[in-house]
Design a protein around this motif. Sequence first.
Motif, PDB file in Angstrom:
ATOM      1  N   ASN A 252       0.724  -1.186   0.066  1.00 51.74           N
ATOM      2  CA  ASN A 252       0.127   0.117  -0.060  1.00 51.74           C
ATOM      3  C   ASN A 252       0.868   1.279  -0.102  1.00 51.74           C
ATOM      4  O   ASN A 252       1.798   1.600   0.770  1.00 51.74           O
ATOM      5  N   ARG A 253       0.590   2.163  -0.998  1.00 52.21           N
ATOM      6  CA  ARG A 253       1.425   3.274  -1.133  1.00 52.21           C
ATOM      7  C   ARG A 253       1.539   4.333   0.044  1.00 52.21           C
ATOM      8  O   ARG A 253       2.273   5.480   0.192  1.00 52.21           O
ATOM      9  N   HIS A 254       0.455   4.111   0.994  1.00 53.14           N
ATOM     10  CA  HIS A 254       0.245   5.273   2.121  1.00 53.14           C
ATOM     11  C   HIS A 254       0.902   4.703   3.219  1.00 53.14           C
ATOM     12  O   HIS A 254       1.002   5.277   4.260  1.00 53.14           O
ATOM     13  N   LEU A 351       8.533   9.985   4.049  1.00 60.46           N
ATOM     14  CA  LEU A 351       7.571  10.877   3.388  1.00 60.46           C
ATOM     15  C   LEU A 351       8.073  11.112   1.775  1.00 60.46           C
ATOM     16  O   LEU A 351       7.547  11.174   0.990  1.00 60.46           O
ATOM     17  N   ILE A 352       9.570  11.141   1.871  1.00 56.66           N
ATOM     18  CA  ILE A 352      10.009  11.283   0.421  1.00 56.66           C
ATOM     19  C   ILE A 352       9.568  10.036  -0.304  1.00 56.66           C
ATOM     20  O   ILE A 352       9.456  10.248  -1.541  1.00 56.66           O
ATOM     21  N   VAL A 353       9.704   8.780   0.136  1.00 60.60           N
ATOM     22  CA  VAL A 353       9.384   7.497  -0.328  1.00 60.60           C
ATOM     23  C   VAL A 353       7.757   7.623  -0.891  1.00 60.60           C
ATOM     24  O   VAL A 353       7.506   7.275  -1.763  1.00 60.60           O
ATOM     25  N   PHE A 354       7.065   8.340   0.048  1.00 55.45           N
ATOM     26  CA  PHE A 354       5.620   8.376  -0.308  1.00 55.45           C
ATOM     27  C   PHE A 354       5.255   9.282  -1.218  1.00 55.45           C
ATOM     28  O   PHE A 354       4.522   8.947  -2.251  1.00 55.45           O
ATOM     29  N   VAL A 355       6.150  10.618  -1.383  1.00 56.91           N
ATOM     30  CA  VAL A 355       6.146  11.486  -2.504  1.00 56.91           C
ATOM     31  C   VAL A 355       6.497  10.732  -3.857  1.00 56.91           C
ATOM     32  O   VAL A 355       5.841  11.122  -4.919  1.00 56.91           O
ATOM     33  N   LYS A 361       8.049   3.158  -8.503  1.00 54.55           N
ATOM     34  CA  LYS A 361       7.356   1.944  -8.422  1.00 54.55           C
ATOM     35  C   LYS A 361       7.817   0.964  -9.731  1.00 54.55           C
ATOM     36  O   LYS A 361       8.370   1.286 -10.532  1.00 54.55           O
ATOM     37  N   VAL A 362       7.748  -0.383  -9.026  1.00 56.11           N
ATOM     38  CA  VAL A 362       8.254  -1.347 -10.061  1.00 56.11           C
ATOM     39  C   VAL A 362       7.094  -2.540 -10.235  1.00 56.11           C
ATOM     40  O   VAL A 362       6.325  -2.815  -9.255  1.00 56.11           O
ATOM     41  N   ASN A 363       6.825  -2.769 -11.459  1.00 56.04           N
ATOM     42  CA  ASN A 363       6.073  -3.494 -11.809  1.00 56.04           C
ATOM     43  C   ASN A 363       6.526  -5.065 -11.537  1.00 56.04           C
ATOM     44  O   ASN A 363       7.414  -5.510 -12.230  1.00 56.04           O
ATOM     45  N   GLU A 364       5.932  -5.891 -10.740  1.00 55.62           N
ATOM     46  CA  GLU A 364       6.113  -7.239 -10.213  1.00 55.62           C
ATOM     47  C   GLU A 364       5.817  -8.336 -11.055  1.00 55.62           C
ATOM     48  O   GLU A 364       4.473  -8.127 -11.522  1.00 55.62           O
TER      49      GLU A 364
END
Length: 364
Positions: A252-254, A351-355, A361-364
């Motif tokens: 989850n990106r959040h 927070l930097i990762v969240f932004v 993002k990697v397509n798995e």
Amino acid sequence: MRYVKENYILVFLYFFLILASGMAYSYTITRIVSISSLSPFLVIIINSIISVFIVIDFLFIKKISTLHSKTISLITSFFLLILFFLSYVLKDEVVILLVTYAVLFFSSSYVGRSLEEKILENDKRLFGGMVKISVVGNLAKLVGFGLGVFIFSIPLRIYMFSSLFLFIVIASINVQHNFSTNKAVILSRKKVDSISLLIFMGIISSIPILWIPSLVERFDQEGMIRLSFIPFVLPGIMNVLFLRYLKAKGYNRHIPLFYFVLTVFFMVIYFTDTPLIFQAVVLSTIITLGVAINVHINTIFIHKNKKRDKRELMQIIKVVISISTLLFSFLGMYIYFIVHLMLLISAILSLIVFVSFERIKVNE
């Protein structure tokens, strides 16, 4: 059918290796806190130095890392037997305790890495393999941490004898099934991509390693040493449950955003009269979210460097984590607020990762 059976045995063997390491870790820290005035960060420093040496051998020296895992297990059993008899001669229990821990951690790390690589190779999905390693590892640590705190008051010799028996069993399983990765890794001269992700992994992975001993000290100061299993065991329970959920539902990106908010909340309650057990619950939640973020960043890093040997990448990750932990452990022995500073830094980086999620993002 045979492949499935051996795969289960592989995971089983990895589980007991991590269990032995986790039990040694919690037993050693809790016993040191309860019988001496030494800082528990000394155990973490031993961890980090051994981890760095292992990676150097794996990538450059290529001596111990190419030994069969059953050989390492048998050598470990031999050293534990010697230490067992030395404990009757030497009167300094703390020295014997620390040397025993170093031997156990050294062997667990070498054999464990070999098994991690095989688990990763056997899983078709990269993220799935990373999660499997994390779930099994955290479950084993959960049991090991709980056992270590529960038995911290038993005599050192009984603890050493039980560890000796465990490694003899591990060696016998290795003899039967030949689980070993004994091929040397050829170090690539190509530059590693996404060094910033490595730095972030080093910091966020050091959080539980440094914070758990700090909480154990606080439990001891409050006369609650018998409850010190909480900061050891609770993060493991949460990690296993949450990682199993992520394996089924996906990342989850959040999560990094929740990590930041909880960290700020924890800093507020830490410096108030909030019950220590509640603080341990909040910190355990933070650690759990941090593990999920770390697994995700691990996956991205390996994907971005997919042309390199995965074993080499895993060792690079581990050496960065070890150096980070070693550095902050030394500072933690002299600067009280270093663990708080690390937690805040990791929260800001989350927070930097969240932004930046969509960009990395990697397509798995």
